[in-house]
Design a protein around this motif. Structure first.
Motif, short mmCIF file in Angstrom:
data_model
loop_
_atom_site.label_atom_id
_atom_site.label_comp_id
_atom_site.label_asym_id
_atom_site.label_seq_id
_atom_site.Cartn_x
_atom_site.Cartn_y
_atom_site.Cartn_z
N LEU A 117 76.51 22.59 33.95
CA LEU A 117 76.97 23.56 32.94
C LEU A 117 75.80 24.45 32.51
CD1 LEU A 117 79.05 21.20 30.61
CD2 LEU A 117 79.96 22.87 32.23
N PRO A 118 76.11 25.66 32.02
CA PRO A 118 75.04 26.50 31.47
C PRO A 118 74.32 25.78 30.33
CG PRO A 118 77.10 27.74 31.63
CD PRO A 118 77.42 26.31 31.96
N GLU A 119 73.07 26.12 30.17
CA GLU A 119 72.22 25.45 29.19
C GLU A 119 72.83 25.41 27.79
OE1 GLU A 119 67.42 25.32 28.53
OE2 GLU A 119 68.33 27.15 29.24
N PHE A 120 73.47 26.51 27.42
CA PHE A 120 74.06 26.57 26.08
C PHE A 120 75.08 25.44 25.88
CE2 PHE A 120 77.45 27.82 23.16
CZ PHE A 120 76.72 28.09 22.01
N TYR A 121 75.92 25.20 26.88
CA TYR A 121 76.94 24.15 26.76
C TYR A 121 76.31 22.77 26.78
CZ TYR A 121 80.68 27.57 27.11
OH TYR A 121 81.52 28.60 26.86
N GLN A 122 75.25 22.61 27.57
CA GLN A 122 74.55 21.33 27.57
C GLN A 122 73.99 21.05 26.17
OE1 GLN A 122 71.93 20.36 30.82
NE2 GLN A 122 72.87 21.87 32.15
N ASP A 123 73.38 22.08 25.59
CA ASP A 123 72.86 21.95 24.22
C ASP A 123 74.01 21.63 23.26
OD1 ASP A 123 70.37 22.66 25.10
OD2 ASP A 123 70.46 24.73 24.39
N TYR A 124 75.10 22.33 23.45
CA TYR A 124 76.26 22.16 22.56
C TYR A 124 76.79 20.73 22.61
CZ TYR A 124 80.76 23.13 20.34
OH TYR A 124 81.83 23.11 19.49
N ILE A 125 76.93 20.22 23.81
CA ILE A 125 77.42 18.85 23.98
C ILE A 125 76.42 17.87 23.38
CG2 ILE A 125 78.03 17.05 25.66
CD1 ILE A 125 78.96 19.39 27.50
N ASP A 126 75.16 18.17 23.56
CA ASP A 126 74.12 17.28 23.05
C ASP A 126 74.15 17.22 21.52
OD1 ASP A 126 72.24 15.40 23.73
OD2 ASP A 126 70.57 16.78 23.45
N ILE A 127 74.23 18.34 20.86
CA ILE A 127 74.22 18.30 19.39
C ILE A 127 75.56 17.85 18.83
CG2 ILE A 127 72.31 19.86 18.85
CD1 ILE A 127 74.19 22.17 18.85
N ARG A 184 70.33 30.33 6.07
CA ARG A 184 69.63 29.54 5.06
C ARG A 184 68.23 29.18 5.58
NH1 ARG A 184 71.07 23.85 6.11
NH2 ARG A 184 72.18 23.83 8.08
N PRO A 185 67.35 28.79 4.63
CA PRO A 185 65.96 28.54 5.04
C PRO A 185 65.86 27.48 6.14
CG PRO A 185 66.12 28.65 2.67
CD PRO A 185 67.52 28.69 3.20
N ILE A 186 65.12 27.80 7.17
CA ILE A 186 64.99 26.92 8.33
C ILE A 186 64.03 25.77 8.02
CG2 ILE A 186 64.19 26.86 10.74
CD1 ILE A 186 65.24 29.78 10.91
N ILE A 187 63.09 26.04 7.13
CA ILE A 187 62.08 25.03 6.75
C ILE A 187 62.73 23.72 6.30
CG2 ILE A 187 60.41 24.51 4.91
CD1 ILE A 187 59.32 27.33 5.26
N LYS A 188 63.88 23.85 5.64
CA LYS A 188 64.52 22.65 5.08
C LYS A 188 65.40 21.90 6.07
CE LYS A 188 64.55 24.71 0.49
NZ LYS A 188 65.29 25.68 -0.30
N MET A 189 65.44 22.36 7.31
CA MET A 189 66.38 21.75 8.25
C MET A 189 65.83 20.50 8.93
SD MET A 189 68.16 24.93 10.11
CE MET A 189 69.07 26.15 9.15
N ASN A 190 66.74 19.58 9.28
CA ASN A 190 66.32 18.40 10.04
C ASN A 190 66.37 18.70 11.54
OD1 ASN A 190 68.93 17.98 11.10
ND2 ASN A 190 69.55 16.79 9.30
N ASP A 191 65.97 17.70 12.33
CA ASP A 191 65.84 17.93 13.77
C ASP A 191 67.13 18.36 14.47
OD1 ASP A 191 63.21 17.46 13.65
OD2 ASP A 191 63.25 15.48 14.61
#
Ligand code: GDP
Ligand code: MG
Length: 330
Positions: A70-80, A222-229
């Motif tokens: 699958l394209p990288e975007f979908y792999q990322d999508y499935i992963d998250i 929203r601020p990215i600094i406050k985001m988790n992994d």
């Protein structure tokens, strides 16, 4: 991604056993040599039960696309969304079950054929027990795939040939309004982790170039600094996809965000996305003359600012022309 309906272990076994029963009944009523009759009936039962379970497993394995292709975007999508590793593990377990059942089927068919008639039923029962135990061993995996099916429905439909622009900016700065002003039809609304109402994808054609514009409320607002992994990973999926970021700043501050804070968000996004960024000052219709001076000061921070009123449709053509110049990442 389309995942077929996933049965429970009981559903899978019921189906196999029911079909096996019917096949055995049919065999019973046909003309068979008497001394072979019970062997043939039980062999039929064994092979039918195994075949039916295997067919269903194969159907699932065939229909779930190979994640790595699958394209990288979908792999990322499935992963998250569900986790690529767990997904692969579950599919691997189905594959394992398929192999074991093939082995059992061959083994027991042979044993029934070679054993005296009076042992046929005993062997068939043994096989049923072993088949049930294999299917129950993949119970968690079937569960997981069923969960994946529900989580992965309404995935965004991405056009990978198109130039892709991702919109960023605080809530209420005019992102949705602008998306509607520059794209043709109603935007597609798709599920995306961490977004409150999903993402919106709009399209436009410019000089035979297909451009898709994606709004990500709840993510790039929203601020990215406050985001988790995991949230950061959800953002990085767009980093792979975006050819350019359209950053919208509400210059009237009626959204409730100070320009200074909006610039901070811009800087964070600029650091994370090493991309072309288009800066838009929106809601100029709400900026009174006495505040125009302040606006000039902010304009000078950036090289190139496009001033618009998404609401009044002023400056829209300038944005479209700028977007049309965005190069697609190789
Ligand atoms: N006056 C004025 N209002 C605007 C403009 N752009 C958006 N709005 C209003 O600001 C509010 C928030 O806009 P919306 O597009 O939903 O913001 P989003 O949260 O960034 O998607 C809505 O009431 C819009 O009508 C503009 O250029 N001028
Ligand atoms: Mg919106």
């Amino acid at each position: 991604m389309i995942i077929p309906t996933i049965p429970t272990p009981d559903e899978l076994l019921d189906k196999g056993f029911n079909r096996a029963k019917k096949a055995a009944n049919k065999a019973r009523t046909s003309k068979l040599p008497r001394h072979k009759k019970s062997q043939i009936i039980e062999e039929t039962r064994v092979t039918t039960a195994c075949q039916v379970v295997k067919e269903k497993l194969q159907m699932i394995l065939d229909r779930v696309p190979d994640i790595e292709s699958l394209p990288e975007f979908y792999q990322d999508y499935i992963d998250i969304t569900v986790g690529v590793d767990q997904m692969k593990q579950s599919l691997g377990a189905l594959n394992w079950a398929y192999g074991i059942i093939t082995q059992l089927e061959k083994d027991y068919a042979k044993r029934i054929r070679r054993s005296p008639s009076e042992n046929s039923t005993k062997l068939q029962k043994q096989l049923y027990g072993r088949l049930a135990s294999v299917v129950n061993k993949i119970s968690k995996d079937l569960d997981f795939l069923d969960y994946g099916k529900s989580k992965l429905r309404n995935m965004p439909t991405i056009n990978f040939e198109a130039t892709t622009i991702v919109i960023a900016g605080f809530p209420n700065v005019g992102k949705s309004t602008l998306l509607r002003q520059i794209t043709d039809a109603e935007p597609q609304v798709a599920n995306y982790p961490f977004t409150t109402k999903g993402i919106q994808i709009g399209h436009l054609e410019r000089k035979w170039k297909h451009i898709q514009i994606i709004d990500t409320p709840g993510l790039l607002d929203r601020p990215i600094i406050k985001m988790n992994d995991i949230e950061l990973n959800a953002i990085l999926a767009f980093e792979h996809l975006a050819d350019s970021i359209l950053f919208i700043c509400d210059i009237s501050e009626t959204s409730g965000y100070l320009i200074e804070n909006q610039i901070k968000l811009f800087e964070e996004i600029n650091t994370i996305f090493k991309k072309d960024i288009i800066i838009v000052f929106n809601k100029i219709d709400l900026v009174s003359d006495d505040k125009k001076e302040k606006l000039e000061k902010y304009k000078n921070i950036f090289n190139d600012v496009i001033e618009i009123s998404a609401f009044e449709r002023t400056g829209i053509e300038k944005i479209i022309n700028r977007i049309a110049k965005v190069e697609k990442n190789p």
